[in-house]
Design an enzyme around this catalytic site. Structure first.
Site, short mmCIF file in Angstrom:
data_model
loop_
_atom_site.label_atom_id
_atom_site.label_comp_id
_atom_site.label_asym_id
_atom_site.label_seq_id
_atom_site.Cartn_x
_atom_site.Cartn_y
_atom_site.Cartn_z
N HIS A 176 0.85 -1.08 0.04
CA HIS A 176 0.07 0.01 -0.03
C HIS A 176 1.01 1.38 -0.11
O HIS A 176 1.80 1.36 0.91
CB HIS A 176 -0.84 0.19 1.23
CG HIS A 176 -2.06 -0.90 1.11
ND1 HIS A 176 -3.03 -0.65 0.44
CD2 HIS A 176 -2.17 -2.25 1.69
CE1 HIS A 176 -4.25 -1.62 0.36
NE2 HIS A 176 -3.49 -2.57 1.16
N LYS A 178 0.15 5.13 7.09
CA LYS A 178 -1.04 4.57 7.30
C LYS A 178 -2.21 5.04 6.37
O LYS A 178 -2.21 6.12 5.81
CB LYS A 178 -1.31 4.80 8.86
CG LYS A 178 -0.18 4.22 9.66
CD LYS A 178 -0.82 4.34 11.50
CE LYS A 178 0.07 3.65 12.31
NZ LYS A 178 -0.33 3.95 13.63
N ARG A 196 16.62 16.33 12.50
CA ARG A 196 16.29 17.94 12.03
C ARG A 196 17.31 18.37 11.24
O ARG A 196 17.45 19.40 10.65
CB ARG A 196 16.42 18.51 13.60
CG ARG A 196 15.36 18.21 14.33
CD ARG A 196 15.08 19.01 15.63
NE ARG A 196 14.90 20.23 15.36
CZ ARG A 196 14.86 21.47 16.23
NH1 ARG A 196 15.05 20.93 17.41
NH2 ARG A 196 14.62 22.78 15.80
N ASP A 239 -2.43 4.02 -4.12
CA ASP A 239 -3.02 2.87 -3.25
C ASP A 239 -2.11 1.78 -3.21
O ASP A 239 -1.64 1.36 -2.41
CB ASP A 239 -4.50 2.89 -3.81
CG ASP A 239 -5.17 2.05 -2.52
OD1 ASP A 239 -4.76 2.28 -1.32
OD2 ASP A 239 -5.95 0.96 -2.92
N LYS A 279 -1.56 10.23 1.86
CA LYS A 279 -0.75 10.11 0.60
C LYS A 279 -1.21 10.49 -0.83
O LYS A 279 -0.62 11.10 -1.79
CB LYS A 279 -0.42 8.50 0.39
CG LYS A 279 0.19 7.84 1.72
CD LYS A 279 0.42 6.34 1.71
CE LYS A 279 -0.91 5.43 1.51
NZ LYS A 279 -1.61 5.41 2.77
#
Length: 329
Positions: free
Chosen positions: A142, A158, A246, A181, A163
């Protein structure tokens, strides 16, 4: 491990490889279980210690001329020994004619004997390409795959993280969609390649809107059939106490089908322009490929600044000590 029957192979490539069946149709029931091919020169000479019996065997002009030169009793012994190794099939190139006894033994021992009009080099090239496609390592995940500035970027995370929305914005900004997907990853020629997991076009599911056909909305120039994968960006919810990268000195990698690719863990929150960050990440990867690393440059300049200040402080300290020494005199 994948397998295909010799019959399926013959039906699929009969036209492309100019194949014809010499033996009886019943010999086509063996299975091919290897993406490689073999030219059995040593086996025909009688050396069977190391013989790749699980591969399709190719007989070119050199092998055929050698077989034609053998006495019949030697020929029968060599061919019978090779056929007893349960090879999937044999392909003879250039439409060359084999001694009749070989066809007889192939039918007796249930080995498919095929003839191709192609030259040996052309047959091997085309057959190898076909077998790589059939036996290629692959998996479906996915994810969403986009082409950004020529880089294949795999966007994961998730369900509901954004996305598709990120990919939609990237396509709107002029980049290209490979698939949404479901993405099928394939390992071909030392490259990790991604394509849409469903062969139904470039549809995107945008929550609140429904399905969008990116090819129709943005044009075929903004879609791709497949793309080499250069970077993975994992979208994840923002968490207050999470220690996110960072500076960028630490390189993280994800592994798919044995291939490691750089991965960026990108926290998302309302109002954050994720698509712009993806673009910047892509440009950063391109700069690294030509020798410039922003994190290392930043780190080097900070170290230079610290070094300069330390030297200045030491110099000023020595000056103070000299002044005190003069006053004491």
């Amino acid at each position: 491990m994948k397998e295909i029957t010799v019959n399926d192979f013959f039906d699929a490539k009969k036209k492309d490889l100019a194949l014809s069946l010499i033996t009886e149709p019943e010999t086509l029931n063996k299975k091919i279980g290897s993406p490689h091919i073999n030219r059995p020169g040593l086996a025909l000479a009688g050396y069977m210690e190391i013989f790749a019996a699980d591969r399709i065997q190719i007989l070119g002009e050199t092998e055929v001329r050698y077989l034609q030169s053998l006495p019949e009793e030697v020929l029968i012994s060599r061919i019978r020994d090779m056929f007893k190794m349960d090879i999937p099939c044999i392909i003879v190139t250039k439409g060359l004619t084999l001694p009749p006894v070989i066809e007889y033994l192939a039918n007796e021992l249930n080995i498919a004997l095929l003839s191709s009009r192609l030259s040996t080099i052309n047959l091997i090239d085309n057959l190898s390409r076909y077998l790589r496609e059939i036996f290629v390592l692959e998996k479906t995940i996915h994810a969403t795959l986009v082409d950004v500035f020529g880089l294949g970027i795999l966007i994961t995370g998730k369900s509901g993280i954004g996305k598709s929305e990120c990919a939609l914005d990237l396509v709107h900004r002029g980049h290209s969609l490979v698939g949404d997907d479901l993405i099928t990853l394939r390992y071909i020629d030392d490259q990790l390649i991604g394509k849409a997991g469903r062969d139904i076009g470039h549809f995107m599911e945008i929550r609140g809107v429904g399905f969008v056909n990116a090819e129709r909305v943005f044009g075929i120039a903004h879609t791709r059939k497949q793309k080499n994968i250069d970077l993975q960006i994992e979208l994840m919810p923002w968490q207050e106490n999470m220690d996110y990268e960072r500076i960028g000195l630490v390189n993280n990698y994800a592994e798919h089908l044995g291939v490691k690719i750089p991965i960026i863990y990108l926290p998302v929150s309302p109002g954050k322009n994720v698509s712009v960050i993806v673009e910047v990440a892509a440009m950063n990867v391109i700069l690294k490929s030509v020798g410039y690393d922003a994190a290392e440059d930043f780190n080097r300049k900070i170290n230079d600044e610290i070094r300069k200040k330390t030297m200045q402080k030491n110099f000023e300290g020595k000056g103070d000590e000299t002044g005190r020494s003069d006053s004491n005199q």
